[in-house]
Structures are given as C-alpha cells and as structure tokens.
Design an enzyme around this catalytic site. Structure first.
Site, short mmCIF file in Angstrom:
data_model
loop_
_atom_site.label_atom_id
_atom_site.label_comp_id
_atom_site.label_asym_id
_atom_site.label_seq_id
_atom_site.Cartn_x
_atom_site.Cartn_y
_atom_site.Cartn_z
N ALA A 113 0.83 -1.22 0.00
CA ALA A 113 0.00 0.00 0.00
C ALA A 113 0.85 1.26 0.00
O ALA A 113 1.48 1.59 1.00
CB ALA A 113 -0.92 0.01 1.22
N SER A 172 0.29 4.42 -2.90
CA SER A 172 -0.72 5.42 -3.28
C SER A 172 -2.04 5.11 -2.58
O SER A 172 -2.77 6.01 -2.17
CB SER A 172 -0.96 5.39 -4.79
OG SER A 172 0.25 5.44 -5.48
N TRP A 224 10.18 1.81 2.29
CA TRP A 224 10.61 3.09 1.71
C TRP A 224 10.55 4.22 2.72
O TRP A 224 10.12 5.33 2.39
CB TRP A 224 9.76 3.52 0.49
CG TRP A 224 9.52 2.51 -0.56
CD1 TRP A 224 8.34 2.03 -0.99
CD2 TRP A 224 10.52 1.87 -1.36
NE1 TRP A 224 8.52 1.11 -1.98
CE2 TRP A 224 9.85 1.00 -2.24
CE3 TRP A 224 11.91 1.93 -1.42
CZ2 TRP A 224 10.51 0.20 -3.16
CZ3 TRP A 224 12.58 1.13 -2.33
CH2 TRP A 224 11.87 0.30 -3.19
N ARG A 242 30.59 27.65 -23.72
CA ARG A 242 30.98 26.55 -24.60
C ARG A 242 31.02 27.03 -26.07
O ARG A 242 30.01 27.52 -26.59
CB ARG A 242 29.97 25.41 -24.45
CG ARG A 242 30.15 24.26 -25.41
CD ARG A 242 31.42 23.49 -25.14
NE ARG A 242 31.47 22.26 -25.91
CZ ARG A 242 32.57 21.54 -26.03
NH1 ARG A 242 33.70 21.91 -25.43
NH2 ARG A 242 32.56 20.43 -26.72
N GLN A 271 21.22 17.51 -21.96
CA GLN A 271 21.41 17.56 -23.43
C GLN A 271 22.28 18.77 -23.80
O GLN A 271 23.20 18.66 -24.60
CB GLN A 271 20.03 17.65 -24.10
CG GLN A 271 20.05 17.39 -25.59
CD GLN A 271 20.30 15.92 -25.91
OE1 GLN A 271 20.16 15.07 -25.04
NE2 GLN A 271 20.69 15.65 -27.14
N HIS A 316 24.50 20.17 -22.09
CA HIS A 316 25.88 19.96 -21.62
C HIS A 316 26.61 18.85 -22.36
O HIS A 316 27.79 18.61 -22.08
CB HIS A 316 25.90 19.65 -20.11
CG HIS A 316 25.69 20.85 -19.25
ND1 HIS A 316 24.46 21.45 -19.06
CD2 HIS A 316 26.56 21.60 -18.53
CE1 HIS A 316 24.59 22.47 -18.25
NE2 HIS A 316 25.85 22.61 -17.92
N GLY A 336 28.44 15.60 -23.37
CA GLY A 336 29.11 14.55 -22.59
C GLY A 336 29.25 14.90 -21.12
O GLY A 336 29.08 14.05 -20.24
N GLU A 393 5.62 11.44 -1.99
CA GLU A 393 4.57 12.35 -1.48
C GLU A 393 3.42 12.50 -2.47
O GLU A 393 2.92 13.59 -2.70
CB GLU A 393 5.18 13.70 -1.08
CG GLU A 393 6.08 13.52 0.12
CD GLU A 393 6.57 14.79 0.77
OE1 GLU A 393 6.12 15.87 0.37
OE2 GLU A 393 7.40 14.69 1.69
#
Ligand SMILES: Cc1cc2nc3c(=O)[nH]c(=O)nc-3n(C[C@H](O)[C@H](O)[C@H](O)COP(=O)(O)OP(=O)(O)OC[C@H]3O[C@@H](n4cnc5c(N)ncnc54)[C@H](O)[C@@H]3O)c2cc1C
Length: 385
Positions: free
Chosen positions: A134, A136, A160, A273, A341, A343, A345, A368
């Site tokens: 149980a 959600s 959890w 960059r 994306q 950045h 690599g 939550e």
C-alpha cells in the site's frame, strides 16, 4: 488572489531566501556529491540544520521553531533543493511531516516531549505510512495495532521510509479497525527507537534522494503505551492526509529549486561553450530551449507560491497543491533532462551534478503522492466525483 503578487515581492521573504542560501552554500554544497555517492545518512549535517533553525521552520516558537508561514517555508525548500534534494528531505520529514503532525494533532505532553528535540535535530524522525502492499492506496495499509489494556501491540512492516535507518522516533500509521474500515480504521502512534519488537529492516537503495537512510521498518509484537496515540484512535488517515497535503507544496518548491539549478548551469555553460566558432548560446535552438525552461519554471513557481499563499491565509489549497506538485516535479524532470542535453558529454558525466539532479527530480515525481495520484485528486475535485 488579488493580493497574491505581494507575497512574491515581500522583503522578509528575500531575507529568508538569503538565510537559507547561505547555509546551503556553506554547509551543504561541499558535501552534496559525497552524500549522493556514499548514500550514507549525514547525521552531522542534520544536527547543524537543527542548530541553524531549518528543522523547525513552521513549528511554533514556544517549542523552539521559527513559526514561519507556508510561503517562507517553501522559499527555504526551494533554496536547499538547489544544492541537494537529500538535504531538503531532512527538513521535509522533520518539519513538514512529523513536526507538523505533532504540532497540529499532538497533546501538550507530546509536543513538549518531542518538538524541541526534533527541531534541534537531537532526534531524527520518520513518517511511517507506506507498506509493500500500500503506497498510493494508503487507506489499504495492513500493519496492525491492537489495544491490550494500557498498551498497543503492533505487527507489520513499512517500506521506503526516509530516515528509517537512523530514526529515533517513528510516526507510525497502523490499523486499529478492520481492513474493510479502510481509512476510518487507521490510527497514528508515536513509536520510539528501542521499543520492544521494533527493528530496522534492510536499507533500501534508490536512484534519487540518496543518503536519506531509506529503510524497511519491522514491527513484531512491538509494544507501545496507549499514550503513544497521536490525536484520537481512528483519525490516523486524516492526520496523514492533512500533513501530506501541505508537504506536497514543499515537494513542489523543491522541484522548482532543482529545475532552476539545472537552468542556471545550462545558461552558464551555453555562454562559455564554443563550437563551430560561436558559443552555444548563439544557436537559436538552444536559446529557445533556455526560454522554454525558464518559462516553465516561472509557471511552476507561481503555482507553488499560490498554493502556499492559500495555505498561509487559511483558504482551501488542496487543488492548487496537487497542481503545483504534478507540474513542478514533471517540469524538474524535463528541465534536468534538457540541461543534460545542453551539456553534452559533461551532462551525463559524474563531473557535474546534473545527472544527480535528474535522478532526484524523478524521485520527487514518485514520493509524497505520484503524478498520477495528483491528477486523480484534481480530476475528482474538478469533476465533483
Ligand atoms: C526515496 C523514497 C522515499 C520515501 N519516503 C517515504 C516516507 O518517508 N514515508 C512513507 O510513508 N513513504 C515513503 N515513500 C513511499 C512513497 O510515498 C511511495 O512510493 C509512493 O506513494 C508510491 O507508492 P508505491 O511505491 O506503492 O506505488 P503504487 O502506489 O503501487 O503506484 C504504482 C503506479 O501506479 C500509479 N497510480 C497510483 N494510483 C493511481 C490511480 N488512482 N490512477 C492511476 N495511476 C495510479 C502510481 O502513480 C504509480 O505510477 C518513499 C518512496 C521513495 C522512493
């Protein structure tokens, strides 16, 4: 909503922002990467957060808290999450979930006994609701608490549970009625570490929110005094939902913080960059992406501040909190993925915190109240179901 913009510009909020940011930069930033890598609970940091006042943001001053309203508290959540969502979670559980529940529903004795120590970080707390069967569907929990004279005997387990590995106190939700009673048969009880029959089960490794001591908690004929009940027997579900509704706004604010950290990093990187003899910021596709990320963050922030403002001013806020949580957490996931994306690599490397931000943002999308649950809450409310 007519005076809502006032909230955003109030000078006292900027002071709170500077105060939180200062702590984040000084005490959290230097250890954020290690916290994620080692996945070890930062007890020392939790104590420092307590000393600084971060663990009692909305706890009344008479119990050692700062007594801030909801808007001030979410500004802190936003600033701390920019540095480390894991550190932000310590505030979320201590102040938002357990502290708030005890402050609102506890007896004077319970407040006096626990709140000052919780606020200082002298005791670490957990919010024990979710079980293997149980999450959600929280009304379906099966951990039992049976009354036997002046005691409750608790049997079952929780999954959890943040800070579970190190918790001194668990605000536990257990079934005192029958399974068919669903929400009406749940009671909240304060279980202290060292109670007979309570053990910490396995540590659970997760992709995000690392270093927060996520664990399984096991109760085998665990005995706690009848005075451990928080509020009234049978009110546990209402208590859980009351604090979760509010905590949702903090989660939304944390998502805004992560998304903004990803945006800031992306803008700085795009300006420096160089490729094809010009900076990345000169490419229109990147410019539009930056514009879109910034716009979505602003929308997420406004939704979040609106929900906090409604809560602070005593108006219904549940619908707005659900909107803020689902939109902000999904915005954070998307913004982090796009920032990676931008950045290239470096984005997917461990040299930068962006991949951590993405893992944390995705985790926020689940905890939550997952996005589907927020949509479900909204649809029921909007359609009057
Ligand atoms: C890192 C971490 C920390 C956590 N900390 C705590 C804690 O401190 N205390 C605590 O009690 N719990 C904690 N949780 C548990 C968390 O709140 C649950 O994982 C969450 O509520 C989802 O429950 P579940 O995992 O059982 O998924 P399920 O409830 O099984 O959901 C599975 C999927 O079904 C979807 N779904 C659910 N309901 C509906 C619906 N009505 N319509 C459509 N789709 C739906 C969900 O969105 C999800 O995608 C934590 C979890 C994690 C990962």
């Amino acid at each position: 909503m007519s005076d809502f913009p006032e909230v955003v510009v109030k000078e006292e909020y900027e002071e709170i922002r500077r105060w939180a940011k200062d702590f984040g930069q000084r005490e959290i930033a230097p250890i954020a990467e290690k916290l994620d890598r080692t996945d070890e609970y930062p007890l020392g940091l939790a104590r420092k957060m307590g000393e600084y006042g971060l663990l009692g943001l909305s706890i009344p001053e008479e119990y050692g808290g700062l007594g801030l309203g909801a808007v001030g508290a979410i500004i802190v959540a936003e600033e701390i999450a920019k540095v480390s969502l894991s550190a932000g979670l310590i505030i979320g559980v201590q102040n938002g979930l357990v502290g708030n529940a005890i402050a609102k529903f506890g007896s004077t004795k319970q407040k006096e006994k626990y709140l000052p120590r919780l606020v200082k970080g002298e005791i670490i707390c957990s919010f024990g609701l979710t079980e293997a069967g149980a999450g959600s569907d929280a009304a379906g929990i099966s951990t039992k608490a049976e009354r036997a004279g002046e005691w409750y005997k608790i049997s079952g387990s929780k999954l959890w549970i943040s800070q579970g590995m190190v918790a001194d106190l668990i605000l536990l939700f257990a079934r005192t009625g029958s399974q068919e009673d669903r929400a009406a048969g749940i009671t909240s009880l304060i279980v202290e570490k060292g109670s007979d029959g309570f053990t910490v089960g396995s540590k659970l490794e997760v992709m995000g929110l690392r270093g927060t001591g996520t664990a399984e908690l096991v109760f085998k004929d665990c005995r706690v005094p009848a005075s451990s009940v928080l509020g009234t027997e049978g009110d546990g579900f209402l208590i859980a939902m009351a604090v979760l509704d509010e905590a949702r706004i903090g989660a939304a604010a944390a998502a805004v913080g992560i998304a903004e950290a990803a945006l800031d990093a992306s803008m700085a990187y795009a300006k420096k960059r160089v490729l094809f003899r010009k900076t990345l910021s000169k490419f229109e596709s990147i410019q539009f992406l930056i514009a879109d990320i910034a716009t979505k963050i602003s929308a997420a922030r406004l939704l979040t501040y609106r929900a906090a403002y409604l809560l602070e001013t005593g108006k219904p806020f549940q619908r707005e909190a659900a909107m803020a949580k689902v939109f902000s957490s999904e915005t954070a996931v998307w913004a982090c993925e796009r920032a990676i994306q931008i950045h290239g690599g470096y984005g997917v490397s461990k040299l930068l915190p962006l991949e951590r931000f993405l893992r944390d943002a995705k985790t926020l999308d689940i905890v939550e109240g997952a996005s589907e649950v927020q949509r479900w809450i909204l649809a029921r409310d909007l359609l009057g179901l």
